[in-house]
Design a protein around this motif. Structure first.
Motif, mmCIF file in Angstrom:
data_model
loop_
_atom_site.group_PDB
_atom_site.id
_atom_site.type_symbol
_atom_site.label_atom_id
_atom_site.label_comp_id
_atom_site.label_asym_id
_atom_site.label_seq_id
_atom_site.Cartn_x
_atom_site.Cartn_y
_atom_site.Cartn_z
ATOM 1 N N TYR A 135 -50.673 0.807 -18.880
ATOM 2 C CA TYR A 135 -50.665 1.697 -20.029
ATOM 3 C C TYR A 135 -49.343 2.449 -20.098
ATOM 4 C CZ TYR A 135 -55.709 0.870 -19.919
ATOM 5 O OH TYR A 135 -56.939 0.276 -19.914
ATOM 6 N N ASP A 136 -49.082 2.942 -21.295
ATOM 7 C CA ASP A 136 -47.910 3.791 -21.492
ATOM 8 C C ASP A 136 -48.343 4.938 -22.392
ATOM 9 O OD1 ASP A 136 -45.013 4.369 -21.309
ATOM 10 O OD2 ASP A 136 -45.100 4.066 -23.478
ATOM 11 N N ILE A 137 -47.801 6.109 -22.156
ATOM 12 C CA ILE A 137 -48.108 7.267 -22.993
ATOM 13 C C ILE A 137 -46.817 8.035 -23.251
ATOM 14 C CG2 ILE A 137 -48.657 8.797 -21.045
ATOM 15 C CD1 ILE A 137 -50.878 10.008 -22.870
ATOM 16 N N GLN A 138 -46.671 8.508 -24.478
ATOM 17 C CA GLN A 138 -45.513 9.304 -24.846
ATOM 18 C C GLN A 138 -45.982 10.595 -25.499
ATOM 19 O OE1 GLN A 138 -43.410 6.012 -27.068
ATOM 20 N NE2 GLN A 138 -41.650 6.874 -26.002
ATOM 21 N N PHE A 139 -45.179 11.653 -25.319
ATOM 22 C CA PHE A 139 -45.495 12.969 -25.855
ATOM 23 C C PHE A 139 -44.413 13.374 -26.860
ATOM 24 C CE2 PHE A 139 -48.987 13.873 -23.063
ATOM 25 C CZ PHE A 139 -48.719 13.105 -21.945
#
Length: 792
Positions: free
Chosen positions: A168-172
């Motif tokens: 998974y990848d998450i960006q803010f």
């Protein structure tokens, strides 16, 4: 105490990005607005949208579509480009077919006939004008279509499929672009899985003292909001848990010690509420300095206001009725003209074309005639517009309405966003408070970058265009003497072989000539004559091969040739991912053209002109053909050989197709180790057949000195959709009618009262039939209607 900023705006029209360069000198807000106004008169962007009769097909079907080409932010029908290019691309990113369409007043329609031997898979149709390709990030229309077929796909896997599962990848994304100490903030996030699809995630935020600050959870397609006020001296982490139990800990952005934030509240149906916050450190350092705000809307208007920073909180309220439906971009500038914060919102107003569709009965029987009426209005006034209509048997086509690409989703939303937008029609299909909130999260995460401010501030409008505007098709070439010297000031005459107008051009000092902006259909026969300035015909005519722009489907890189390259003009290696019969990935093999050329048998000269199969007999060592199916007799390792793998223009087939050899560029044989790049499917040998259809080759025959015939590729002439008319012959009555597309009409025009009528016959299928009508008027207003009726 809050300060209310008076809404003193100046409005202007802006329609296109400038060209990239760093800012050289500071600009005032008035200078920025003036720069936008100047650029809007000198630059123009085009968009194209294709409306398909449907997006799921069987091999052997015909894909019908209508193209809407618009210019500028108000989506007015483009009168800039007169040529549209459409490509059909297979799942292995190879070009299957392409056509060139003549655009009239921003409209065109065409089709792709799908071969019966086309393997099943997810294909793409891409559409673009060459003018679009001058952008570093071309706004190419890309529609995936599903093709069902008894022919299995090849076993090559793309690089996307080699990623490890459950990653998974998450960006803010801080609202307004800044995360500042002591100011309440919205921290938007988007989580995706290894396929790039939104992933459900929840978590908790903790600070560097391991104190829990807040909890959060994805709201829609992996997107969500964290409400947090960063405190000076603290840092923050998010402890994440995904739906499958995977956990991770990631750092949140580090808050700035001093700065400003830009917050936009879009929940009100009437007002767009803008709030500017400065933390104490920034306010004390910049008290009473001038700041500026610009509001750039999807309709092309830019509004601006200047004020003094005489408080830590400033408010600005905008009436939504003053904006067209589309993206609004709010930017905060410092006194020196530096863009500091930016926030994107989407305005949904009741300003689209209202399409009312109705049929003359509540329900119908099979093969019964349907009379459908259409009425188009905008602001309760009739609309004269251009529309396309599709009717499909909904029982045979599975439709996810939220995932559909429509004229609304493309022109108003996805064409102006970065990256893949999941379920674009979710935001338009049934608008509610929830869909508006989710659309606002999309604005906060994927962003809108039609232009970068550093481009606007650079004040450099010069650029070298790779592709000029295509108004029509060009026929060009060079005239030389029999000794190879260029013929200057020679006379070149062009006329169609069947008669008609005669055109003349004079060659330049290099013997060059061009007949620009012509309109002719595929393989129109021309006669070209060239004489010297003295009237002698001892000349030779060398025609230019059309230089087509090729889209590289993985990353949209562009080149002027048909081959992938390394940036040095030379073809680059191709990565082939092989799999065994179970689909398990094997190691990657790098294939270079030189390797194939030196380890294969290739035929480019066909002595027998009666057909490809006959021409190959006896010319490929160790290969025999049985009813068109090739077998390799001298294969190593197994005594009983199966049929060879046949690949035509990158597409897998079972037998050698019945092609005219004049349409074939080359046939290449791979066997034994050389065929290993195709895995188990290549173990019986491979025949690679390359046709001329993707080479833009033309028929060019010398008749006599200084005289040739020439048949170039021209505009594609669209087919007429066949719609049966029942009530006639017995032959018709006995023939099954299993149509999926019941009716397709790309040329529906409403009259001065906004009315149009359509008549067609149902097929044998019973159940719900789905009617989709989309279109546009001369002012760029767009509309879409979906209507369902029952066949019993």
């Amino acid at each position: 105490m809050k300060k209310i900023v008076p809404a003193l705006f100046c409005a202007l029209y802006f329609c296109v990005p400038a060209f990239s360069q760093d800012a050289k000198t500071p600009l005032s807000l008035d200078g920025i607005v003036s720069r936008l106004q100047t650029l809007s008169t000198t630059k123009a962007t085009e968009k194209v949208y294709l409306h398909f009769d449907r997006t799921t097909y069987n091999a052997g079907d015909t894909v019908f579509f209508k193209a809407y080409l618009t210019l500028g932010e108000q989506h007015q029908l483009s009168k800039l480009s007169g040529v549209l290019h459409a490509d059909l691309v297979n799942p292995n990113d190879s070009l299957v077919k392409y056509i060139t369409l003549q655009v009239n007043n921003g409209l065109a329609w065409g089709d792709f006939a799908l071969p019966n031997s086309l393997p099943k898979g997810l294909y793409h149709i891409k559409a673009y004008t060459k003018w679009m390709l001058n952008s570093t990030d071309p706004n190419v229309f890309d529609q995936p279509i599903i093709i069902n077929s008894p022919v299995s796909p090849t076993r090559t896997l793309s690089a996307q499929q080699t990623k490890i599962a459950n990653t998974y990848d998450i960006q803010f994304f801080p609202e307004g672009g800044t995360f500042v100490n002591d100011i309440p903030a919205k921290l938007a996030f988007k989580a995706i899985d290894h396929n790039g699809i939104g992933a459900n995630v929840k978590g908790v935020v903790v600070d560097n003292l391991n104190t829990e600050v807040t909890k959060f959870e994805a709201r829609h397609l992996g997107m969500g909001i964290i409400n947090i006020t960063p405190v000076e001296g603290r840092t923050y982490k998010a402890r994440l848990t995904y739906a499958d139990g995977t956990s991770a800990t990631v750092d949140l952005p580090k808050a700035e010690e001093k700065g400003m934030t830009l917050l936009v509240n879009n929940t009100s149906p009437d007002k767009l509420l803008i709030e500017i916050n400065a933390n104490r450190a920034y306010y004390l350092a910049n008290k009473n300095k001038e700041i500026g705000i610009t509001i750039y809307s999807g309709g092309g208007a830019v509004r601006s206001v200047k004020t003094a920073l005489d408080g830590q909180v400033l408010d600005l309220n905008l009436g939504k009725k003053d904006f067209q439906t589309g993206i609004v971009r709010v930017t905060l500038f410092s006194a020196t003209g530096e863009p500091m914060n930016e926030r994107l919102s989407f305005i949904q107003n009741d300003d689209l074309i209202n399409l009312q569709t109705a049929v003359n009965k509540q329900s119908y029987t099979s093969r019964e005639k349907v009379h459908l009426t259409l009425n188009a209005k905008k602001d309760d006034k009739p609309v004269m517009g251009y529309f396309s209509a599709s009717v499909v048997d909904a029982t045979k086509i599975q439709v996810d309405e939220t995932a559909e690409t429509t004229i609304l989703t493309h022109l108003l939303l996805t064409s102006d966003l970065k990256g893949f937008v999941e379920q674009p029609n979710y935001y338009f299909n049934h608008v509610t408070n929830d869909t508006r909130a989710d659309l606002d999260m999309l604005m906060l995460t994927q962003g809108y970058r039609r232009f970068e401010w550093k481009q606007i501030l650079a004040n450099d409008e010069t650029t070298t265009l790779t592709y000029p505007v295509e108004r029509g098709l060009d026929i060009s070439g060079t005239v030389k003497t029999n000794n190879g010297a260029p013929v200057a000031n020679g006379n070149v005459t062009l006329l169609t072989k069947n008669g008609g107008s005669m055109l003349n051009q004079v060659t330049d000092a290099n013997g060059r000539f061009i007949f620009p902006n012509l309109a002719y259909t595929d393989n129109t026969p021309f006669v070209i004559q060239a004489k010297t300035a003295e009237g002698k015909n001892n000349t030779q005519i060398i025609m230019d091969m059309p230089k087509e722009a090729t889209l590289f489907t993985n990353n949209n890189r562009l080149t002027g040739s048909a081959e992938a390259g390394n940036g040095d003009g030379k073809p680059g290696p191709a990565s082939v991912y092989m799999a065994d019969a179970s689909g398990k990935l094997l190691k990657e093999v790098i294939v270079k053209d030189k390797f194939l050329d030196s380890h294969s048998n290739t035929i480019t000269d066909f002595t027998d002109q009666s057909g490809l199969g006959r021409s190959l007999e006896g010319h490929l060592p160790g290969v025999s053909l049985t009813n068109g199916v090739p077998y390799l007799r001298d294969r190593i390792g197994i005594s009983e050989a199966g049929p060879m793998l046949v690949i035509v223009d990158g597409m897998q087939g079972g037998s050698v197709p019945d092609l005219n050899v004049s349409d074939v560029e080359s046939v290449k044989m791979l066997k034994n180790l050389d065929a290993a790049i195709y895995g188990l499917q290549g173990s019986n040998g491979v025949l690679l057949i390359t046709t001329k259809k993707n080479k833009n080759l033309t028929v060019n025959k010398k008749l006599s000195p200084g005289l040739i015939t020439y048949a170039p590729k021209g505009f594609y002439k669209a087919r007429t959709f066949y719609s049966p008319a029942y009530g006639g012959t017995v032959k018709q009555a006995n023939k099954p009618d299993d149509r999926i597309t019941i009716y397709w009409n790309p040329d529906v025009a409403t009259d001065k009262d906004g009315n149009a009528t359509l008549d067609f016959y149902n097929a044998d299928g019973k159940g719900n039939y789905r009617v989709i009508i989309e279109g546009i008027d001369e002012n760029g207003a767009i509309g879409r209607s979906v209507y369902t009726y029952k066949v019993e």
